[in-house]
Motif scaffolding. Structure first.
Motif, mmCIF file in Angstrom:
data_model
loop_
_atom_site.group_PDB
_atom_site.id
_atom_site.type_symbol
_atom_site.label_atom_id
_atom_site.label_comp_id
_atom_site.label_asym_id
_atom_site.label_seq_id
_atom_site.Cartn_x
_atom_site.Cartn_y
_atom_site.Cartn_z
ATOM 1 N N ALA A 76 3.657 -8.500 2.489
ATOM 2 C CA ALA A 76 2.726 -9.259 3.327
ATOM 3 C C ALA A 76 3.404 -10.510 3.879
ATOM 4 C CB ALA A 76 1.482 -9.645 2.533
ATOM 5 N N LEU A 77 4.117 -11.203 3.030
ATOM 6 C CA LEU A 77 4.797 -12.424 3.468
ATOM 7 C C LEU A 77 5.848 -12.149 4.531
ATOM 8 C CD1 LEU A 77 5.323 -14.277 0.070
ATOM 9 C CD2 LEU A 77 3.906 -15.048 1.970
ATOM 10 N N ASN A 78 6.491 -10.996 4.432
ATOM 11 C CA ASN A 78 7.597 -10.693 5.334
ATOM 12 C C ASN A 78 7.160 -10.034 6.633
ATOM 13 O OD1 ASN A 78 9.429 -11.717 3.472
ATOM 14 N ND2 ASN A 78 9.733 -9.746 2.475
ATOM 15 N N ALA A 79 5.856 -9.784 6.798
ATOM 16 C CA ALA A 79 5.382 -9.226 8.068
ATOM 17 C C ALA A 79 5.721 -10.218 9.179
ATOM 18 C CB ALA A 79 3.876 -8.979 8.012
ATOM 19 N N PRO A 80 6.489 -9.795 10.179
ATOM 20 C CA PRO A 80 7.001 -10.750 11.161
ATOM 21 C C PRO A 80 5.947 -11.195 12.165
ATOM 22 C CG PRO A 80 7.635 -8.523 11.766
ATOM 23 C CD PRO A 80 6.956 -8.416 10.433
ATOM 24 N N GLU A 81 6.076 -12.419 12.623
ATOM 25 C CA GLU A 81 5.261 -12.892 13.737
ATOM 26 C C GLU A 81 5.723 -12.170 15.003
ATOM 27 O OE1 GLU A 81 4.183 -17.074 16.117
ATOM 28 O OE2 GLU A 81 5.675 -17.044 14.494
ATOM 29 N N SER A 82 4.778 -11.786 15.846
ATOM 30 C CA SER A 82 5.124 -11.074 17.073
ATOM 31 C C SER A 82 5.820 -12.008 18.059
ATOM 32 C CB SER A 82 3.868 -10.493 17.724
ATOM 33 O OG SER A 82 4.145 -10.035 19.029
ATOM 34 N N SER A 85 -3.118 4.864 13.455
ATOM 35 C CA SER A 85 -2.453 6.161 13.362
ATOM 36 C C SER A 85 -1.042 5.994 12.827
ATOM 37 C CB SER A 85 -2.405 6.835 14.739
ATOM 38 O OG SER A 85 -3.689 7.104 15.228
ATOM 39 N N LEU A 86 -0.330 5.003 13.360
ATOM 40 C CA LEU A 86 1.037 4.738 12.922
ATOM 41 C C LEU A 86 1.076 4.347 11.455
ATOM 42 C CD1 LEU A 86 4.044 4.163 13.394
ATOM 43 C CD2 LEU A 86 3.390 1.941 14.342
ATOM 44 N N GLN A 87 0.180 3.461 11.036
ATOM 45 C CA GLN A 87 0.183 3.020 9.646
ATOM 46 C C GLN A 87 -0.124 4.167 8.692
ATOM 47 O OE1 GLN A 87 -2.532 -0.376 9.705
ATOM 48 N NE2 GLN A 87 -0.785 -1.758 9.633
ATOM 49 N N ILE A 88 -1.063 5.024 9.069
ATOM 50 C CA ILE A 88 -1.387 6.165 8.211
ATOM 51 C C ILE A 88 -0.196 7.115 8.132
ATOM 52 C CG2 ILE A 88 -2.805 8.255 8.070
ATOM 53 C CD1 ILE A 88 -5.147 6.558 9.086
ATOM 54 N N ALA A 89 0.453 7.376 9.260
ATOM 55 C CA ALA A 89 1.623 8.244 9.257
ATOM 56 C C ALA A 89 2.700 7.711 8.323
ATOM 57 C CB ALA A 89 2.168 8.405 10.674
ATOM 58 N N VAL A 90 2.951 6.408 8.395
ATOM 59 C CA VAL A 90 3.965 5.804 7.519
ATOM 60 C C VAL A 90 3.543 5.917 6.062
ATOM 61 C CG1 VAL A 90 5.091 3.635 6.878
ATOM 62 C CG2 VAL A 90 4.851 4.245 9.291
ATOM 63 N N ARG A 91 2.277 5.618 5.779
ATOM 64 C CA ARG A 91 1.796 5.671 4.400
ATOM 65 C C ARG A 91 1.941 7.064 3.803
ATOM 66 N NH1 ARG A 91 0.993 0.948 1.525
ATOM 67 N NH2 ARG A 91 0.152 -0.655 2.925
ATOM 68 N N MET A 92 1.811 8.079 4.637
ATOM 69 C CA MET A 92 1.905 9.454 4.122
ATOM 70 C C MET A 92 3.317 9.831 3.722
ATOM 71 S SD MET A 92 -0.704 11.927 6.217
ATOM 72 C CE MET A 92 -0.049 11.602 7.847
ATOM 73 N N VAL A 134 5.394 -3.328 6.030
ATOM 74 C CA VAL A 134 4.133 -3.567 5.336
ATOM 75 C C VAL A 134 3.879 -2.483 4.289
ATOM 76 C CG1 VAL A 134 1.622 -3.599 5.674
ATOM 77 C CG2 VAL A 134 3.098 -4.903 7.203
ATOM 78 N N ALA A 135 4.399 -1.283 4.532
ATOM 79 C CA ALA A 135 4.261 -0.194 3.561
ATOM 80 C C ALA A 135 5.244 -0.320 2.405
ATOM 81 C CB ALA A 135 4.443 1.151 4.255
ATOM 82 N N GLY A 136 6.130 -1.309 2.454
ATOM 83 C CA GLY A 136 7.103 -1.511 1.386
ATOM 84 C C GLY A 136 8.399 -0.771 1.581
ATOM 85 N N ALA A 137 8.522 -0.034 2.676
ATOM 86 C CA ALA A 137 9.752 0.699 2.967
ATOM 87 C C ALA A 137 10.675 -0.155 3.838
ATOM 88 C CB ALA A 137 9.424 2.017 3.663
#
Length: 397
Positions: A19-25, A110-117, A141-144
């Motif tokens: 969460a902390l490392n999620a970059p600012e756009s 959709s992208l987040q779910i695809a990554v999580r899978m 954000v998924a830890g990968a």
């Protein structure tokens, strides 16, 4: 934004690193710098200037008037999933089961779910760059870990080096993002390139996350761009992420879809349930109208973008100060200005001197640092004025 100066900042160290490392756009940073400028022409985000068509709004309004405001199917209402199957059969000339389609709360979901899978902590996903920054952010954000592989660049044109992609594959690699046509460069994979990428997927047992959101926006006389739909078999590891935002001018509606093997149904339903618990029915009714009645509007959008492409490419090329090529697909012109390597500063300078908003290439990862992205899905009068301003500002640099 400096998190350390915010109230409660002493608690920040207790948050999860992903969460902390999620970059600012980097795009939003320039937008915040210039969004209140009077008379500014905003070409920094990926949307046009046309509102959602009335027939789509009317369908949603009828649903609201009928009181369709309750929880609904997690995978999407049957009518929308059926409409998605019909749409794909028209565009891709095949047979599509409704069970391959899952309605989401946006292309981003959709992208987040695809990554999580397919990926988690310790895993890697390969991203050819420059690329939409949300790919890498979703992975993080998924830890990968996002593994960026810069595309080759020469004479204003980006090309994919398949050897570099394969060299980046390790035992930790879980997949490759393929965004074609590409945001921000307009690069569009050929049939041969898609076949080679699919061969890598089969050889190494890794996934392809296919973002073909701009597949209708092509300018070579074809009805659409090459698609993995043309070459995959039921056994291939391909997940498609999609949105209603671009084709039907529905960016603010926040609705998209995933296309994936039928066997994934319960998994995707669960992930939707535990994030948004489904998309509002009235929004889905608008999406049905978009798919079933929207071909005329899509054609209008593509024609406007084609004219915008011509205005922008010819106008910028005439400065003799930029490196660029006409994009094959999507609705962005990516270009660099001779002698200016800091695109973040340059984007802000052009807000100040041209009153035109562009996205800095630094936002799109390795290989894009010196470039700027301009969205030309806009009326020709605004684009003509924006190009005239940019010509003057670039000449003065």
């Amino acid at each position: 934004m400096n998190i350390a100066t915010l109230p409660g900042s002493t608690l920040v160290s207790d948050l999860r690193p992903e969460a902390l490392n999620a970059p600012e756009s980097g795009i939003v940073e320039v937008m915040n710098y210039g969004r209140l400028r009077e008379g500014l022409i905003p070409l920094w985000v990926g949307e046009g200037d046309l509102p959602t068509p009335q027939f789509i709004r009317d369908a949603a309004a009828r649903s609201l008037a009928a009181g369709e405001t309750f929880y609904t199917w997690q995978r999407g209402i049957p009518e929308l999933r059926e409409a998605l199957a019909r749409y794909h059969e028209r565009v891709y000339r095949g047979r599509f089961s409704t069970e391959r389609f899952y309605v989401t709360g946006s292309g981003m979901q959709s992208l987040q779910i695809a990554v999580r899978m397919i990926a988690g902590e310790g895993d890697e996903l390969i991203i050819p760059t420059p690329a939409w920054p949300n790919f890498a952010a979703a992975v993080g954000v998924a830890g990968a870990r996002a593994v960026c592989v810069p595309m080759d660049y020469a004479e204003g044109r980006f090309t994919l080096d398949l050897g570099k992609i394969e060299a980046a594959i390790t035992p930790k690699t879980r997949g490759i993002f393929v965004n074609s046509p590409s945001n921000p460069t307009g690069w569009t994979a050929t049939r041969a390139e898609q076949e080679a990428l699919l061969a890598l997927s089969r050889k190494h047992g890794i996934w392809i996350v296919a973002d073909e959101i701009y597949g209708r926006f092509v300018y070579d006389g074809q009805a659409r761009a090459p698609s993995f739909h043309d070459i995959i078999t039921p056994e291939d590891r391909v997940i498609f992420v999609q949105t209603f935002s671009k084709n039907w001018a529905m960016t603010g509606w926040r609705i998209g879809w995933i296309e994936a093997p039928e066997a994934f149904g319960q998994v995707i339903e669960n992930l939707i349930q535990y994030s948004t618990s489904g998309s509002p029915v009235f929004i889905q009714r608008g999406a049905v109208a978009a798919l079933d009645e929207g071909e005329g509007f899509v054609a209008e959008q593509i024609a406007r973008a084609a004219e915008g492409r011509r205005i922008v490419f010819e106008g910028l090329k005439a400065t003799n100060r930029v490196s660029l090529s006409a994009p094959v697909g999507a609705f962005y012109q990516f270009f660099s200005v001779d002698g200016r390597s800091d695109s973040g500063k340059l984007a802000k300078d052009l807000v100040d001197t041209a009153n035109v908003g562009l996205a800095p290439g630094t936002a799109f990862g390795p290989g894009g640092e010196t470039g700027l992205r301009l969205c030309f899905a806009r009326n020709s009068a605004d684009l003509t004025e924006a190009v005239a301003r940019l010509q003057k500002a670039i000449a003065a640099l």
